[in-house]
Each structure stands twice: as structure tokens, then as C-alpha cells.
Design a protein around this motif. Structure first.
Motif, mmCIF file in Angstrom:
data_model
loop_
_atom_site.group_PDB
_atom_site.id
_atom_site.type_symbol
_atom_site.label_atom_id
_atom_site.label_comp_id
_atom_site.label_asym_id
_atom_site.label_seq_id
_atom_site.Cartn_x
_atom_site.Cartn_y
_atom_site.Cartn_z
ATOM 1 N N HIS A 1 0.742 -1.168 -0.120
ATOM 2 C CA HIS A 1 -0.064 -0.173 -0.020
ATOM 3 C C HIS A 1 0.854 1.238 -0.036
ATOM 4 N N LYS A 2 0.576 2.294 -0.572
ATOM 5 C CA LYS A 2 1.219 3.512 -1.015
ATOM 6 C C LYS A 2 0.521 4.636 -0.530
ATOM 7 N N ILE A 3 1.004 5.534 0.054
ATOM 8 C CA ILE A 3 0.563 6.969 0.313
ATOM 9 C C ILE A 3 1.505 8.113 -0.742
ATOM 10 N N TRP A 4 1.074 8.905 -1.242
ATOM 11 C CA TRP A 4 1.686 9.874 -1.697
ATOM 12 C C TRP A 4 1.463 11.287 -1.051
ATOM 13 N N VAL A 5 2.427 11.857 -0.699
ATOM 14 C CA VAL A 5 2.232 13.069 -0.010
ATOM 15 C C VAL A 5 2.589 14.264 -0.905
ATOM 16 N N LYS A 6 1.652 15.326 -0.530
ATOM 17 C CA LYS A 6 2.067 16.730 -1.497
ATOM 18 C C LYS A 6 3.338 17.347 -0.992
ATOM 19 N N ASP A 7 3.850 18.144 -1.601
ATOM 20 C CA ASP A 7 5.061 19.027 -1.472
ATOM 21 C C ASP A 7 5.029 19.575 0.024
ATOM 22 N N ASN A 8 3.845 20.216 0.099
ATOM 23 C CA ASN A 8 3.693 20.752 1.422
ATOM 24 C C ASN A 8 3.519 19.879 2.605
ATOM 25 N N GLY A 9 3.493 18.665 2.485
ATOM 26 C CA GLY A 9 3.452 17.669 3.394
ATOM 27 C C GLY A 9 4.863 16.825 3.608
ATOM 28 N N GLN B 1 7.721 17.829 4.124
ATOM 29 C CA GLN B 1 8.689 18.199 5.249
ATOM 30 C C GLN B 1 8.349 18.159 6.569
ATOM 31 N N PRO B 2 6.953 18.078 6.824
ATOM 32 C CA PRO B 2 6.644 17.805 8.046
ATOM 33 C C PRO B 2 6.646 16.397 8.181
ATOM 34 N N PHE B 3 6.599 15.491 7.199
ATOM 35 C CA PHE B 3 6.851 13.930 7.510
ATOM 36 C C PHE B 3 8.140 13.715 7.757
ATOM 37 N N LEU B 4 9.186 14.480 6.837
ATOM 38 C CA LEU B 4 10.510 14.168 7.284
ATOM 39 C C LEU B 4 11.232 14.697 8.549
ATOM 40 N N TYR B 5 10.400 15.562 8.889
ATOM 41 C CA TYR B 5 10.789 15.925 10.341
ATOM 42 C C TYR B 5 10.151 15.285 11.441
ATOM 43 N N GLY B 6 9.439 14.127 11.079
ATOM 44 C CA GLY B 6 8.858 13.046 12.184
ATOM 45 C C GLY B 6 7.632 13.276 12.542
ATOM 46 N N SER B 7 6.622 14.162 11.646
ATOM 47 C CA SER B 7 5.199 13.993 11.973
ATOM 48 C C SER B 7 4.428 13.065 11.308
ATOM 49 N N VAL C 1 5.492 5.687 2.167
ATOM 50 C CA VAL C 1 5.064 6.987 1.974
ATOM 51 C C VAL C 1 5.937 7.477 0.809
ATOM 52 N N TYR C 2 5.410 7.998 -0.244
ATOM 53 C CA TYR C 2 6.154 8.589 -1.147
ATOM 54 C C TYR C 2 5.696 10.021 -1.259
ATOM 55 N N SER C 3 7.167 10.809 -1.947
ATOM 56 C CA SER C 3 6.451 12.147 -2.397
ATOM 57 C C SER C 3 5.778 12.216 -3.830
ATOM 58 N N ARG D 1 3.582 7.710 11.438
ATOM 59 C CA ARG D 1 4.898 7.605 10.994
ATOM 60 C C ARG D 1 5.711 6.436 11.793
ATOM 61 N N GLN D 2 6.154 5.613 11.125
ATOM 62 C CA GLN D 2 7.257 4.784 11.627
ATOM 63 C C GLN D 2 8.719 4.779 11.608
ATOM 64 N N ALA D 3 9.098 5.270 10.279
ATOM 65 C CA ALA D 3 10.305 5.654 9.819
ATOM 66 C C ALA D 3 10.192 6.741 8.725
ATOM 67 N N ASP D 4 11.381 7.682 8.836
ATOM 68 C CA ASP D 4 11.344 8.629 7.611
ATOM 69 C C ASP D 4 12.778 8.649 7.388
ATOM 70 N N CYS D 5 13.167 9.434 6.279
ATOM 71 C CA CYS D 5 14.422 9.387 5.833
ATOM 72 C C CYS D 5 15.199 10.678 6.691
ATOM 73 N N GLY D 6 14.350 11.434 7.418
ATOM 74 C CA GLY D 6 14.791 12.415 8.182
ATOM 75 C C GLY D 6 15.877 11.799 9.600
ATOM 76 N N GLU D 7 15.556 10.424 9.544
ATOM 77 C CA GLU D 7 16.430 9.765 10.542
ATOM 78 C C GLU D 7 17.732 9.442 10.388
ATOM 79 N N TYR D 8 18.065 9.506 9.006
ATOM 80 C CA TYR D 8 19.427 9.413 8.684
ATOM 81 C C TYR D 8 20.290 10.490 9.408
ATOM 82 N N LEU D 9 19.647 11.779 9.550
ATOM 83 C CA LEU D 9 20.419 12.618 10.122
ATOM 84 C C LEU D 9 19.850 12.756 11.592
#
Lengths: 202, 183
Positions: free
Chosen positions: B96-104, B106-112, B134-136, B166-174
Motif C-alpha cells: 500500500h502506498k501514500i503519496w504526500v504533497k510537497d507541503n506535506g 517536510q513535516p513528514f521528514l521532520y517526524g510528523s 510514504v512517497y513524495s 509514521r514509523q520511519a522517515d528519511c530524516g532519521e538518517y540525520l
């Protein structure tokens, strides 16, 4: 007979309240030791033993003290539910240590098993969700229908009330008019009564 | 480093199956005759080519920091936690996939969590509490999570309602740079 009686009284004393106690004293006879364990048939066995032996009071006492110890098998009691720690029971003929899954066949088997299980779970989840959705939809439709009915009923009553009002207007038209006229002229009449001052012409 | 036991393998695959529809592709033989295997080192599970895993046997367990792709960590209670490093593997066969808009994004990558207002589109017939990726909007995988509502319910949700936890996002790399690969 005197010592047997005293023994019997010892056991029976605190238990017996009234009529029951009296009955026991009559049927037991002189032998009362095994009575504590069980009632009917076992009470008879020591009685036969006593018959064979001479009725010496001292010997009788020593006999009474000895109690037969039953094994668990004889009693037919289920075995105790004992806890056996995992580490204690070691399966014989089995190798120590972990069994790794590295060959392709076993990996594929596990994979297929897991995949099938998961697919089934998800499918059932989706089915349930769909059913719930259907039920919710049906409920909503029902609620809408009820609401519409209620509104229609309200409208009907409103309409009927309006009709009634019109009818009453038609029946007492003159009275209504007279009231209206009174109401309309009421103020005018009051105005007419107002005093006016005028100068007489010369 | 060692191969996984029967139970461990089951746990890992069970977790992966929450997000992926086709697990068989994971262990399918490659063109060069090689195949991918799962290896465990320091309670971390790695998805690695067999040839590489064989080479890595020459390195002692203590000295081996990482190899292949780290999928996640086995907990002491025997459960398995997926890490963000497993995202490329999960995303390749997402169920299953969810595509988030550009405005969403950043909040997702910050852990929301993903809220409905940020969703560009989602896959149909998705039940609730099901793993999703979750995809852009440009089809770049950003992370993964579990759905908070089924697709039908989510449609009726208000814009601020949470659609995906959210369980994991690419922001976790940082954010989790120190603990992601060791410790």
C-alpha cells in the motif's frame, strides 16, 4: 466398651450437633477409628480385624494409631501439575544449539508460509472493513429515511394546522372584520376625542 | 555473523510482509547465479548477497560493523524492528502506498504523522493499521508507517485528521545518525 466410647466422643464431639450424632453412635458400634476417613464400607474392614484379635484395650489403641497410607495411584488422584523449567527437559537424541535456515528450499518454504498467512489476514481484514462499511452505509440510509419521514410528518401537521386556521377565518368572517374595524378605528376614535380649540368667527 | 534461525526468519519475513506484497522477489536468484540471504550480527539483520556474506566470514564478529543492507534490529524479546535503512527494499514491492504533497513532505521528514490535508493520493482498498510506504508526488520513497484509517474512512476525515502513523522517515538518517548503524 468404655474406651471406644470415649474415642468416638473425641471425634464426634465437636461435629455432631443433635440428631445426627445420636444416629452415628448407634450404627457404628464400638469401632469408630476409620470413620474419619470414609463412611460405609471401609468402616467394616477394621471391624473384622478386631474380631480376630482378643479384645484387649491396650492393643486396640495401638491399632488405631496406625493408619494405612494410600499411594496416589490407589486413590486415583490426578498427578500434580508441576512446573518443569524449559532448560531442565532436554530432548534426547537432538543436537544442541540453533538450527539455521540458510538453504534456499527451507527459506522458500518459510516465505511461502508467511506470505500465505499474511495474505489471509489482510484479506479477512479487508472483508471485515467492507462489511462494516456496508453496515454503516445501511444505517446512514436508514437514518436519512427516518429523518425525511419525520420532516414530512412535521410538514403535514403544519399544513393541517394552516388549513384549520383558514377554515376558522372563513366561518367567522364578520366577527373577524368587526374586530378588525374596532382595532383599526380604536386609535382613530381616541384621536377624534381629542379636544380641539377653535376661535369663533366674528 | 550468522544465518537466521527458523523462528527469526519467520519474524523478519512476517514484518516485511506487512509492507510488501511479493516476498518471493527478495530471495529470487540473480542473473549471475548469486542470491540474497539474511544475516544477523550484533542483533541487527542484514540483507546481503551470498557472495558478500561468504567474504565477510573472514572478518571477526566484533570487527564487523555492517554489511549489505541493514533491515532492522531484533529486540531482546524476539521481535523485529524495521529501520529506515530497509526503505529501498520495502519500497520496491510496497503493498500500500501514500503519496504526500510537497507541503506535506517536510513535516513528514521532520517526524510528523501524515495528515489528510497533505495526502496527494493513496492506494485503494487499504484497511486500517496496515503497513504502507510514504512517497513524495515525484515517486520518491520518504518513509513508511501504518495507516490510521481505512481508505473509505479516511475520505470522510477532516483535513487535520491523521491518515498514517509514521514509523520511519528519511530524516532519521540525520536525526539518528549516531545510533542508526551501531549502538
Amino acid at each position: 466398651m468404655a474406651p471406644t466410647r470415649t474415642v468416638k466422643n473425641k471425634h464426634a464431639g465437636p461435629r455432631t450437633g443433635g440428631a445426627g450424632g445420636a444416629k452415628r453412635s448407634s450404627d457404628g458400634g464400638g469401632i469408630s477409628k476409620p470413620r474419619g476417613k470414609s463412611g460405609g464400607p471401609k468402616a467394616k474392614a477394621p471391624a473384622t480385624q478386631v474380631k480376630g484379635r482378643p479384645n484387649l484395650p491396650g492393643l486396640d489403641k495401638s491399632k488405631k494409631k496406625k493408619q494405612r497410607v494410600y499411594t496416589e495411584k490407589e486413590l486415583g488422584i490426578p498427578e500434580l501439575n508441576m512446573i518443569t523449567p524449559v532448560g531442565v527437559t532436554k530432548p534426547k537424541g537432538k543436537k544442541k544449539g540453533k538450527v539455521f535456515v540458510d538453504d534456499k528450499e527451507s527459506m522458500t518454504t518459510i516465505l511461502a508460509l508467511v506470505q500465505a498467512e499474511k495474505d489471509g489476514q489482510i484479506e479477512s481484514k479487508m472483508m471485515r472493513a467492507r462489511q462494516m462499511e456496508e453496515i454503516r452505509e445501511a444505517r446512514r440510509v436508514e437514518a436519512d429515511k427516518k429523518e425525511a419521514e419525520r420532516k414530512a410528518k412535521l410538514e403535514d401537521t403544519k399544513e393541517s394546522l394552516r388549513r384549520k386556521r383558514k377554515r376558522t377565518k372563513g366561518g367567522d368572517g364578520q366577527e373577524e372584520e368587526s374586530i378588525k374595524a374596532v382595532a383599526a378605528t380604536g386609535t382613530k376614535a381616541a384621536k377624534a376625542k381629542k379636544k380641539r380649540v377653535s376661535f369663533a368667527p366674528e | 555473523m550468522r544465518a537466521l534461525t527458523d523462528q527469526e526468519m519467520k519474524t523478519v519475513l512476517d514484518k516485511l510482509a506487512n509492507y510488501m506484497s511479493d516476498l518471493k522477489s527478495l530471495i529470487a536468484p540473480l542473473e549471475d547465479g548469486d542470491r540474497y540471504v539474511f544475516r544477523l550480527n550484533h542483533s541487527r539483520v542484514y540483507y546481503v548477497k551470498l557472495s558478500l556474506a561468504n567474504l565477510a566470514t573472514s572478518i571477526s564478529r566484533d570487527a564487523l560493523l555492517s554489511l549489505g543492507t541493514c533491515l532492522g534490529k531484533m529486540t531482546k524479546t524476539g521481535k523485529f524492528r524495521l529501520h529506515i535503512t530497509a526503505l529501498p527494499i520495502i519500497a520496491s514491492g510496497a503493498r500500500h502506498k501514500i503519496w504526500v504533497k510537497d507541503n506535506g513532505a517536510q513535516p513528514f521528514l521532520y517526524g510528523s504523522n501524515v495528515v489528510k490535508a497533505h495526502v496527494g493520493r493513496w492506494s485503494e482498498d487499504c484497511p486500517e493499521h496496515q503497513g504502507c510506504v510514504v512517497y513524495s508526488m515525484g515517486d520518491v520513497p520518504l518513509g513508511f508507517g501504518v495507516t490510521a484509517r481505512s481508505t473509505a474512512e479516511a475520505r470522510r476525515l477532516d483535513p487535520t485528521g491523521i491518515v498514517c502513523f509514521r514509523q520511519a522517515d528519511c530524516g532519521e538518517y540525520l536525526r539518528d545518525e549516531d545510533t542508526l548503524f551501531a549502538g
